[in-house]
Enzyme design. Structure first.
Site, PDB file in Angstrom:
ATOM      1  N   ASP A  50      86.346 -99.749  46.531  1.00  0.00           N
ATOM      2  CA  ASP A  50      87.260-100.728  46.134  1.00  0.00           C
ATOM      3  C   ASP A  50      88.586-100.344  45.158  1.00  0.00           C
ATOM      4  OD1 ASP A  50      85.278-102.038  47.247  1.00  0.00           O
ATOM      5  OD2 ASP A  50      84.289-102.559  45.369  1.00  0.00           O
ATOM      6  N   GLU A 224      86.733-110.564  52.729  1.00  0.00           N
ATOM      7  CA  GLU A 224      86.589-110.285  51.448  1.00  0.00           C
ATOM      8  C   GLU A 224      87.757-109.321  51.056  1.00  0.00           C
ATOM      9  OE1 GLU A 224      82.967-108.515  50.773  1.00  0.00           O
ATOM     10  OE2 GLU A 224      83.166-106.669  51.551  1.00  0.00           O
ATOM     11  N   HIS A 288      88.369-102.325  51.783  1.00  0.00           N
ATOM     12  CA  HIS A 288      88.833-102.873  50.658  1.00  0.00           C
ATOM     13  C   HIS A 288      90.171-102.070  50.051  1.00  0.00           C
ATOM     14  CE1 HIS A 288      87.483-105.031  46.904  1.00  0.00           C
ATOM     15  NE2 HIS A 288      88.662-104.858  46.598  1.00  0.00           N
ATOM     16  N   ARG A 317      81.303 -93.791  50.148  1.00  0.00           N
ATOM     17  CA  ARG A 317      82.519 -94.098  49.792  1.00  0.00           C
ATOM     18  C   ARG A 317      83.612 -93.387  49.109  1.00  0.00           C
ATOM     19  NH1 ARG A 317      81.339-100.390  48.717  1.00  0.00           N
ATOM     20  NH2 ARG A 317      80.046 -99.671  47.107  1.00  0.00           N
ATOM     21  N   HIS A 370     101.483 -75.672  20.897  1.00  0.00           N
ATOM     22  CA  HIS A 370     100.926 -74.711  20.233  1.00  0.00           C
ATOM     23  C   HIS A 370     101.735 -73.383  19.962  1.00  0.00           C
ATOM     24  CE1 HIS A 370     101.014 -71.998  24.028  1.00  0.00           C
ATOM     25  NE2 HIS A 370     100.642 -73.117  24.644  1.00  0.00           N
ATOM     26  N   ASP A 386     104.738 -74.546  25.937  1.00  0.00           N
ATOM     27  CA  ASP A 386     104.092 -74.479  24.954  1.00  0.00           C
ATOM     28  C   ASP A 386     103.502 -76.084  24.447  1.00  0.00           C
ATOM     29  OD1 ASP A 386     103.860 -71.657  24.922  1.00  0.00           O
ATOM     30  OD2 ASP A 386     105.312 -71.621  22.992  1.00  0.00           O
ATOM     31  N   HIS A 463      99.052 -85.233  12.524  1.00  0.00           N
ATOM     32  CA  HIS A 463      99.868 -83.876  12.098  1.00  0.00           C
ATOM     33  C   HIS A 463     100.037 -84.382  10.765  1.00  0.00           C
ATOM     34  CE1 HIS A 463     103.614 -86.646  11.809  1.00  0.00           C
ATOM     35  NE2 HIS A 463     103.178 -87.182  12.931  1.00  0.00           N
ATOM     36  N   ASP A 481     100.642 -90.930  11.556  1.00  0.00           N
ATOM     37  CA  ASP A 481     100.630 -89.667  11.766  1.00  0.00           C
ATOM     38  C   ASP A 481      99.306 -89.165  12.849  1.00  0.00           C
ATOM     39  OD1 ASP A 481     102.379 -88.992   9.941  1.00  0.00           O
ATOM     40  OD2 ASP A 481     101.063 -88.342   8.551  1.00  0.00           O
TER      41      ASP A 481
END
Length: 487
Positions: A50, A224, A288, A317, A370, A386, A463, A481
């Site tokens: 669905d 449906e 569906h 499914r 990083h 980064d 941070h 922060d």
């Protein structure tokens, strides 16, 4: 009885089908413009069914039922990546209510500047299934939601698979599958009612279609899963017919001829189904469906569930996607299901990768990155990689998140001794816990996001003085922060 059953919680070691894995490999290879179906593999005893997917503001959002009482939403920049994205639980029905159990087929829609979710649920007795509505508290559908109550016309009977039709003039109508009486059972018919707003039905229901043709009653008399798509003023209502637990499930089409959607005579049913099983494509029990645009807004895509083997039933499914075209009379032309494993060109305008950047809500154009392993907040990040992260299912909880470095695969953002670092995973339970975060509405701005340490409740990624920490939030500045915008 309806086809959906509760979908169990995914576990960290969930199995990916061969072709779903190939699609992932393709997305990260030189041939990044293609993917293969299924985009989401079968999951648990109820399968993955669905699909309701919406594209908005650079992201695809997919809503699904979990555990029979919850709704989760996944988010990805590319349609084919939804199966790999974290599924964030945004709503769990309270116990002891008429809608505590058997939560089926959540429908995600963006209407009049707000997000809404529609779902069917009961108290454990299928005859008591009714439709209910939620409204998002912000523009972030993975954030907070408010329960808005039951949607029911004066004739309040069994109801499932609700969706909203908004006409070009802005008027709203609720369409669903239901019974004529309280305990009729089959046949399931399609109903429509006017709405005064996205969470309120304001008129009596009107039956617009009933399963009468042989292909609609092949196993059980069912209509449906209604799904609306409009083009040049033409209103098309695609629905699922026959029994979803068998290979006979298929799509039919109702066409509104004059815009009078509350007049049953204004709806014309196509005499033949418009999308059917294709054994040669490993596509059985197709149905569906939903519709979604490509990122550039120029393509229309069909999303639907099917099984890869005959007789697989609900458990088999999985979710698939393929582009479709239009006929001269502004009705959809779906063709046949694309074969499992066949390469498909991704939606036009899709980005090259599904990575994210996290911009500080209170320091514009500064991003989580990083540097020498430490998590920092910086502007003008060089190299930009980064500050790129893949948001993946949490290493110790698939309904939480972990952040994998784009340029250091296998390295994740984790906290240790209160500080946040990019470290290589050692596979330990401690590392997995330290590198798992629970996604929360933004603590300083609900339209943003915040991340709570999975193993230290109340401690958030934030941070401070250009570095990142995992800390409790005590002041408004702390909360600001700890709030970020996903870019």
């Amino acid at each position: 009885m309806h086809k959906s059953t509760p979908c169990p919680r995914w576990v960290a070691g969930w199995a990916i089908s061969l072709f779903a894995l190939l699609a992932v490999v393709s997305a990260s290879s030189a041939n990044a413009a293609t993917f293969a179906n299924p985009i989401v593999p079968a999951d648990g005893t109820g399968g993955t069914a669905d699909p309701s997917i919406v594209y908005r503001s650079g992201f695809y959002y997919w809503a699904r039922s979990l555990n029979g009482n919850s709704i989760a939403i996944a988010k990805a920049k590319r349609l084919q990546d939804l199966g790999m994205a974290p599924q964030i639980v945004v709503y769990t029905a309270p116990s002891g209510t008429p809608y505590s159990k058997n939560l089926w087929a959540p429908e995600l829609q963006y209407l009049n500047g707000q997000w809404y979710l529609y779902f069917a649920a009961d108290d454990g007795n299928n005859a008591n299934h009714r439709m209910y509505a939620l409204q998002a508290s912000t523009q972030n559908p993975q954030g907070g939601w408010a329960f808005r109550g039951k949607l029911a016309p004066p004739t309040d009977s069994w109801a499932i698979d609700g969706t909203v039709l908004q006409k070009d003039d802005g008027s709203l109508y609720f369409i669903w599958s239901g019974w004529r009486g309280l305990n009729d059972g089959f046949p399931q018919r399609l109903y429509i009612a006017s709405m005064s707003n996205p969470t309120t039905i304001s008129g009596e229901r009107v039956e617009i279609s009933s399963p009468t043709l042989p292909w609609e009653t092949e196993v059980a008399a069912i209509q449906e899963g209604p799904s609306v798509i409009q083009k040049n003023g033409r209103i098309n209502l695609v629905y699922s017919a026959s029994a979803s637990w068998t290979d006979s499930y298929k799509l039919g089409l109702l066409i509104n001829t004059d815009g009078h959607v509350l007049n049953p005579a204004s709806w014309v049913k196509k005499s033949q189904p418009v999308f059917v099983s294709n054994p040669d494509a490993q596509a059985f029990g197709v149905g569906h469906n939903g519709f979604v645009k490509s990122p550039n807004g120029k393509q229309d895509w069909l999303v639907y569930h099917a099984t890869s083997t005959s007789g697989a039933g609900w458990a088999g499914r999985n979710i698939r996607a393929q582009r479709f075209s239009w006929r001269p009379n502004n009705t959809p032309k779906f063709g046949q299901p694309v074969a499992v494993g066949a390469w498909i060109n991704e939606p036009a305008g899709s980005p090259g990768d599904s990575h994210l950047r996290f911009e500080a809500a209170d320091v514009s154009a500064n991003y989580l990155r990083h540097a020498r392993g430490r998590a920092r907040l910086d502007a003008n990040v060089t190299p930009i990689e980064d500050s790129l992260w893949r948001q993946v299912p949490g290493l110790n909880d698939p309904h939480a998140v972990s952040f994998e470095s784009v340029n250091f695969p296998g390295h994740y953002l984790r906290h240790r001794n209160g500080e946040v670092w990019k470290d290589a995973s050692d596979g330990s339970a401690l590392f997995k816990a330290d590198a798992t975060w629970r996604k929360r509405p933004g603590q300083g701005d609900g339209a943003g996001v915040s991340f709570e340490a999975s193993n230290f409740p109340g401690s958030f990624l934030r941070h401070r003085n250009g570095l990142f920490y995992s800390e409790a939030l005590g002041t408004p500045l702390d909360r600001d922060d700890a709030t970020f915008y996903e870019r």
